[in-house]
Design an enzyme around this catalytic site. Structure first.
Site, PDB file in Angstrom:
ATOM      1  N   ARG A   1      -3.117  -9.053 -20.565  1.00 45.21           N
ATOM      2  CA  ARG A   1      -4.047  -8.738 -21.652  1.00 45.21           C
ATOM      3  C   ARG A   1      -3.413  -7.838 -22.712  1.00 45.21           C
ATOM      4  O   ARG A   1      -3.945  -7.709 -23.819  1.00 45.21           O
ATOM      5  CB  ARG A   1      -5.320  -8.081 -21.091  1.00 45.21           C
ATOM      6  CG  ARG A   1      -5.103  -6.712 -20.486  1.00 45.21           C
ATOM      7  CD  ARG A   1      -6.331  -6.227 -19.733  1.00 45.21           C
ATOM      8  NE  ARG A   1      -7.499  -6.174 -20.580  1.00 45.21           N
ATOM      9  CZ  ARG A   1      -7.768  -5.162 -21.408  1.00 45.21           C
ATOM     10  NH1 ARG A   1      -6.923  -4.134 -21.506  1.00 45.21           N
ATOM     11  NH2 ARG A   1      -8.852  -5.164 -22.137  1.00 45.21           N
TER      12      ARG A   1
ATOM     13  N   GLU B   1       1.998  -7.696   9.288  1.00 48.28           N
ATOM     14  CA  GLU B   1       2.072  -6.257   9.485  1.00 48.28           C
ATOM     15  C   GLU B   1       2.864  -5.559   8.386  1.00 48.28           C
ATOM     16  O   GLU B   1       2.574  -4.433   8.016  1.00 48.28           O
ATOM     17  CB  GLU B   1       2.693  -5.954  10.850  1.00 48.28           C
ATOM     18  CG  GLU B   1       2.749  -4.469  11.196  1.00 48.28           C
ATOM     19  CD  GLU B   1       1.363  -3.856  11.357  1.00 48.28           C
ATOM     20  OE1 GLU B   1       1.257  -2.628  11.225  1.00 48.28           O
ATOM     21  OE2 GLU B   1       0.398  -4.609  11.599  1.00 48.28           O
TER      22      GLU B   1
ATOM     23  N   PRO C   1       0.802  -1.222   0.000  1.00 49.46           N
ATOM     24  CA  PRO C   1       0.000   0.000   0.000  1.00 49.46           C
ATOM     25  C   PRO C   1       0.838   1.276   0.000  1.00 49.46           C
ATOM     26  O   PRO C   1       0.328   2.354  -0.282  1.00 49.46           O
ATOM     27  CB  PRO C   1      -0.835  -0.116   1.284  1.00 49.46           C
ATOM     28  CG  PRO C   1      -0.135  -1.104   2.134  1.00 49.46           C
ATOM     29  CD  PRO C   1       0.549  -2.042   1.207  1.00 49.46           C
TER      30      PRO C   1
ATOM     31  N   ASP D   1      -8.520   1.159 -24.921  1.00 47.04           N
ATOM     32  CA  ASP D   1      -9.049   1.105 -23.566  1.00 47.04           C
ATOM     33  C   ASP D   1      -8.961   2.457 -22.871  1.00 47.04           C
ATOM     34  O   ASP D   1      -8.144   3.306 -23.221  1.00 47.04           O
ATOM     35  CB  ASP D   1      -8.251   0.108 -22.711  1.00 47.04           C
ATOM     36  CG  ASP D   1      -8.610  -1.328 -23.027  1.00 47.04           C
ATOM     37  OD1 ASP D   1      -9.692  -1.547 -23.590  1.00 47.04           O
ATOM     38  OD2 ASP D   1      -7.811  -2.221 -22.714  1.00 47.04           O
TER      39      ASP D   1
END
Length: 245
Positions: A155, A117, A90, A170
């Site tokens: 993809r 953690e 993150p 896209d």
């Protein structure tokens, strides 16, 4: 053929994802090969532990460097090409379509899925080449993020989608959101398809798609326009919309 190695404590999580839909097709046509490796098999700890308590105290457990260093070094040794080592985290850089396009040019990706953690800092600073976050939120582990990255990269490989133009058009590939799409019937409950895209005039259709792509981005993600490379015509459309507000 691209090689994607995924280091995880839960390889079974990937079975359905890698063996379904486009990701399976990519493997079947030998555009990519996947391997999910439980990095617990690399630990030198006699109890098969891959984590430990953090120095200095605090909540949670921290992944130890030894199993991951040994696993990555082993995979690099087996590879015939250079490797990008991606830490799902993150704290990493926000993931974008441009990053997916960049990674799709590589021959070997190693993805590390953490749990607990966090990671011993030496993993970040001395082992990985990229830290990637798929959003400003925290998941139980890096597996779901690795699936997202794998799907978005694979993809883009030649031949995987069947139509190489699909990926180019896209959302985000051009820097803008994609234009609206329609299919049959022409009239559904009184909701009609725009006449211009039924006209057969490809020049007008392309202009309509270009304009609607810009309009959708302006209305939904105006932040993207700041960094977009716009034509003079697109700049004029924006000016007109702003004046109409």
């Amino acid at each position: 053929m691209m090689q994607i190695d995924i280091l995880t404590l839960f390889p079974e999580m990937f079975n359905g994802v890698l063996n379904s839909s486009i990701l399976k097709r990519a493997s079947d046509i030998k555009a990519v090969q996947y391997d999910t490796i439980n990095f617990r098999s690399y630990t030198e700890n006699k109890h098969q532990k891959v984590d430990d308590y953090p120095y200095g105290g605090g909540a949670g457990m921290v992944l130890s460097p030894q199993p991951l260093f040994d696993a990555v070094e082993d995979l690099k040794t087996k590879s015939k090409s250079s490797s990008r080592v991606i830490l799902m985290c993150p704290q990493g850089e926000p993931y974008t379509q441009q990053k997916a396009e960049e990674l799709s040019q590589e021959d070997h990706l190693i993805m590390i899925c953490g749990h607990y953690e966090g990671y011993d800092e030496r993993i970040r600073s001395h082992l990985v080449t990229d830290e990637i976050s798929i959003g400003d939120y925290v998941l139980t582990g890096g597996e779901l993020g690795a699936m997202v990255v794998t799907d978005s990269v694979v993809r883009l490989l030649p031949g995987v989608l069947g139509n190489d133009h699909s990926a180019v058009q896209d959302s985000f590939s051009t820097g803008l959101l994609e234009h609206p799409h329609y299919t049959r019937p022409r009239d559904f409950r009184g909701l009609k398809v725009p006449e211009v895209i039924l006209s057969g005039d490809h020049k007008k259709i392309d202009e309509w798609r270009q304009k609607e792509s810009l309009r959708r981005t302006y209305e939904r993600r105006p932040d993207l326009i700041e960094n977009a490379s716009l034509t003079e015509k697109e700049k004029q459309w924006l000016k007109e919309w702003k004046m109409d507000k």
